[in-house]
Design an enzyme around this catalytic site. Structure first.
Site, PDB file in Angstrom:
ATOM      1  CB  CYS A  56      -0.484  -9.831 -21.944  1.00 36.69           C
ATOM      2  SG  CYS A  56      -1.373  -8.450 -21.460  1.00 36.69           S
ATOM      3  CB  ALA A  62       5.934 -12.550 -10.967  1.00 35.52           C
ATOM      4  CG  ASN A  78      -3.174 -18.186  -7.893  1.00 35.47           C
ATOM      5  OD1 ASN A  78      -2.105 -17.663  -7.496  1.00 35.47           O
ATOM      6  ND2 ASN A  78      -4.282 -17.338  -7.571  1.00 35.47           N
ATOM      7  CG  HIS A 170      -7.614 -11.744 -13.799  1.00 35.06           C
ATOM      8  ND1 HIS A 170      -7.433 -10.463 -13.732  1.00 35.06           N
ATOM      9  CD2 HIS A 170      -7.417 -12.236 -12.512  1.00 35.06           C
ATOM     10  CE1 HIS A 170      -6.920 -10.177 -12.708  1.00 35.06           C
ATOM     11  NE2 HIS A 170      -7.105 -11.194 -11.817  1.00 35.06           N
ATOM     12  CG  PHE A 320     -13.992   3.907   2.633  1.00 35.54           C
ATOM     13  CD1 PHE A 320     -12.637   3.194   2.492  1.00 35.54           C
ATOM     14  CD2 PHE A 320     -13.890   4.928   2.042  1.00 35.54           C
ATOM     15  CE1 PHE A 320     -11.465   3.784   1.591  1.00 35.54           C
ATOM     16  CE2 PHE A 320     -13.070   5.538   1.034  1.00 35.54           C
ATOM     17  CZ  PHE A 320     -11.741   4.697   0.900  1.00 35.54           C
TER      18      PHE A 320
HETATM   19  O1  G1P Z   1     -18.494   9.013   9.410  1.00 32.71           O
HETATM   20  P1  G1P Z   1     -17.315   9.106   8.218  1.00 32.71           P
HETATM   21  O2  G1P Z   1     -15.953   9.583   8.741  1.00 32.71           O
HETATM   22  O3  G1P Z   1     -18.052  10.309   7.627  1.00 32.71           O
HETATM   23  O4  G1P Z   1     -17.540   8.152   7.309  1.00 32.71           O
HETATM   24  C1  G1P Z   1     -16.945   6.882   7.674  1.00 32.71           C
HETATM   25  O5  G1P Z   1     -17.204   6.069   8.786  1.00 32.71           O
HETATM   26  C2  G1P Z   1     -18.545   5.929   8.568  1.00 32.71           C
HETATM   27  C3  G1P Z   1     -18.979   5.086   9.938  1.00 32.71           C
HETATM   28  O6  G1P Z   1     -18.034   4.117  10.217  1.00 32.71           O
HETATM   29  C4  G1P Z   1     -18.939   4.795   7.334  1.00 32.71           C
HETATM   30  O7  G1P Z   1     -20.296   4.507   7.229  1.00 32.71           O
HETATM   31  C5  G1P Z   1     -18.314   5.549   6.202  1.00 32.71           C
HETATM   32  O8  G1P Z   1     -18.625   4.740   5.007  1.00 32.71           O
HETATM   33  C6  G1P Z   1     -17.043   6.098   6.135  1.00 32.71           C
HETATM   34  O9  G1P Z   1     -16.249   6.661   5.023  1.00 32.71           O
HETATM   35  O1  G1P Z   2      -5.577 -12.710  -5.939  1.00 28.81           O
HETATM   36  P1  G1P Z   2      -5.100 -11.270  -6.210  1.00 28.81           P
HETATM   37  O2  G1P Z   2      -5.983 -10.538  -7.369  1.00 28.81           O
HETATM   38  O3  G1P Z   2      -3.662 -11.146  -6.507  1.00 28.81           O
HETATM   39  O4  G1P Z   2      -5.632 -10.604  -4.763  1.00 28.81           O
HETATM   40  C1  G1P Z   2      -6.830 -10.222  -4.696  1.00 28.81           C
HETATM   41  O5  G1P Z   2      -7.801 -11.048  -4.519  1.00 28.81           O
HETATM   42  C2  G1P Z   2      -7.426 -11.932  -3.611  1.00 28.81           C
HETATM   43  C3  G1P Z   2      -8.462 -13.359  -3.514  1.00 28.81           C
HETATM   44  O6  G1P Z   2      -9.868 -12.673  -3.430  1.00 28.81           O
HETATM   45  C4  G1P Z   2      -7.352 -11.340  -2.172  1.00 28.81           C
HETATM   46  O7  G1P Z   2      -7.067 -12.366  -1.281  1.00 28.81           O
HETATM   47  C5  G1P Z   2      -6.617 -10.224  -2.093  1.00 28.81           C
HETATM   48  O8  G1P Z   2      -6.401  -9.315  -0.892  1.00 28.81           O
HETATM   49  C6  G1P Z   2      -6.774  -9.310  -3.440  1.00 28.81           C
HETATM   50  O9  G1P Z   2      -6.047  -8.201  -3.402  1.00 28.81           O
END
Ligand code: G1P
Ligand code: G1P
Lengths: 356, 356
Positions: A56, A62, A78, A170, A320
């Site tokens: 800000c 930090a 950075n 940002h 995921f």
């Molecule tokens: O199969 P699950 O446990 O429901 O789901 C998880 O594993 C899958 C297979 O690695 C992934 O595609 C999903 O994104 C993840 O959430």
């Molecule tokens: O740079 P930041 O916002 O602290 O951190 C974020 O971006 C970075 C660069 O993409 C990554 O390496 C970090 O894991 C992520 O948390």
């Protein structure tokens, strides 16, 4: 026997930019979810100014460094940079312990760019005029860092779910003396295509998408925003010049900078509206290498931006990329066409009106 | 001028298995974190049996199918499978819309394996005898599915932070008629190495690690667990046969199955002890292709398992592979050597004693 229908049946799609495949398993969206749920988000709860947040205006970071009372975009080095231009370099023996243990020195610079003094103004809520200032600031950074470094990576991590470590809007700019993995792969495959077809891959691709239409999310005279045929993340999009061969952000005309700002605002507004949240994503710009790379050496490149947003089912359930994805192959749970359809359908007027 | 020190200075390391680089920026651990924080975890809060969870014995799953009253490992077909062996296949025209829009049909089978009837018994808390039953069940699945399919991917997503959608300890087995991306890349690079050196890459690699010692976390007569030279995730490890050339899990001797169970128990106990939590990770086994691939065609392969755990600083702060990582190059915030040192230092006796 049932005929194959990409909207219903698992299949793999090919990504020619990275030379890899992505699995598409549309019916996987229906499986039950007892997994992690993201925190709810409320625009109204974000303070406009947080005196404890070093991004800000008029604060101390930090590291002890001061952030001045800036009024538009603000760029600084950075405080915990991965790249610096004065890093010690490894010796020959340090570089090659043996055939299987090799390392390499790096050089470069890492910067942070605040978009605006207000913490509650994310890009989609900013005015076109202020978004244009961000575009101009990107170009300025690219021109300056591109003089010295081969690759200038502009990227934005937005939202907690996307690992953003500071809530003030940002982006970052990491310039390096080497081509990183992804850049090197895109370079290789665009070059192979160019040598075979005589036209840049992504220019041909934009023209195909303009004809097919079903993956287009936003379009204007200069730009196409599509969910790429080979998209991996649920609502992944790519911003592409519509008809012109453009190597780098700095080659944009004044009109193209304005129309880019407008395409971004529309896309990001739709993103927020989709699940009525501040849509998290990781965005990156890719254009031809810099650092003295002549334009004639990189005619195969075409400028583009990529958005990787993780949300899948709602504001709180994300996709995921784990398990099968990490150890075998990326997989998406809805088709690119149905993601594009949903994004087209949502309004391009933001659901939230920021306070004045 | 300061000399280069890998423990202090940013550098890139080469991964010969995937032919790509990873950035190492050790001092990045020190930067402030205002980002996402994971929920705390308490072993004692996990019910041993949840009648509403379809992975528990004697329940009904969301699909309406019954889970029987199993007493050891239990394997069933995934109710929302990505692969099935009766999927409709695309026609020639569907496969190639044009040069840049290509797809491919898939075939295979997806299964789920519960490790144990108790929801509160994760692998590190299970007895050696019961872990051995999991190893045997993996081998049984591999033998059966490997008859028909080219690639049998055994993987475990553990923990909410790793996208596990069901808290009952389980893994998955996804078999496919094709080599997925990661398998194809490992196949290519192991083959190139084998053709050049006449020995399997990962057998040579294990011998180098046994000599260097600094990246070893656990070792016994048959197995080495190391933080690989090219590790990406903070506490990533690889389980490798120590001296024998082993193509697949099913080639393990009886002794090797026992010593593997023991190495796994020690590693996973150390993981949990590191931050006093149920350590999340995504694990996968990789061995030579199956489905009629002759052993003579895959002498370049060496069996190995990989663990990708996301936690970085504590039980609640994980590493996000986003931004620069997604758009340019993976980056780790501590060296492989210091990760191995920390893992070696923690006890191999679990901090939590499950109720009887
Ligand atoms: O199969 P699950 O446990 O429901 O789901 C998880 O594993 C899958 C297979 O690695 C992934 O595609 C999903 O994104 C993840 O959430
Ligand atoms: O740079 P930041 O916002 O602290 O951190 C974020 O971006 C970075 C660069 O993409 C990554 O390496 C970090 O894991 C992520 O948390």
């Amino acid at each position: 026997q049932t005929a194959f229908d990409a909207e219903d049946h698992s299949h793999r799609r090919y990504n020619p930019l990275l030379d890899e495949w992505v699995l598409v398993a549309p019916h996987r969206m229906k499986r039950p979810w007892k997994g992690q749920v993201e925190d709810p988000f409320d625009f109204a709860s974000i303070p406009r100014h947080d005196p404890k947040n070093g991004l800000c205006p008029n604060t101390t970071r930090a590291s002890g460094k001061k952030t001045p009372d800036y009024t538009s975009t603000y760029v600084f080095v950075n405080d915990f940079p991965t790249f610096r231009d004065d890093l010690p370099q490894p010796s020959e023996e340090q570089r090659k312990l043996n055939d299987l243990m090799r390392l390499e020195g790096v050089t470069g610079e890492c910067r942070v760019m605040c978009f605006h003094p207000f913490s509650d103004l994310t890009l989609p809520l900013m005015s076109l005029e202020n978004i244009r200032k961000v575009v101009d600031a990107w170009i300025e950074q690219l021109l300056e860092l591109g003089e010295r470094f081969k690759w200038v990576q502009i990227f934005e991590n937005k939202g907690q779910a996307m690992g953003c470590s500071n809530p003030h809007p940002h982006c970052q700019i990491w310039a390096s003396g080497h081509l990183p993995n992804v850049a090197a792969r895109k370079n290789k495959h665009q070059l192979e295509y160019y040598e075979k077809h005589g036209t840049p891959m992504l220019l041909d691709y934009a023209q195909l998408e303009a004809k097919h239409k079903e993956r287009i999310v936003v379009e204007n005279d200069d730009w196409l925003v599509v969910v790429p045929w080979w998209a991996v993340w649920p609502y992944e999009t790519m911003i592409l010049p519509r008809r012109r061969h453009i190597l780098r952000l700095c080659d944009l005309t004044d009109t193209e900078r304005d129309s880019l700002s407008s395409a971004m605002k529309t896309l990001l507004t739709k993103y927020d509206n989709l699940f009525q949240t501040s849509f998290p994503y990781s965005m990156g710009w890719h254009g031809a290498p810099t650092g003295g790379t002549g334009d004639d050496e990189c005619q195969h490149w075409q400028l583009h931006a990529i958005y990787y947003p993780p949300l899948l089912r709602s504001a709180s359930v994300k996709k995921f990329m784990v398990g099968y994805e990490m150890h075998a192959e990326s997989q998406r749970d809805l088709t690119a066409e149905s993601a594009a359809r949903r994004l087209r359908a949502v309004s391009d007027k933001h659901y939230y009106t920021p306070k004045l």
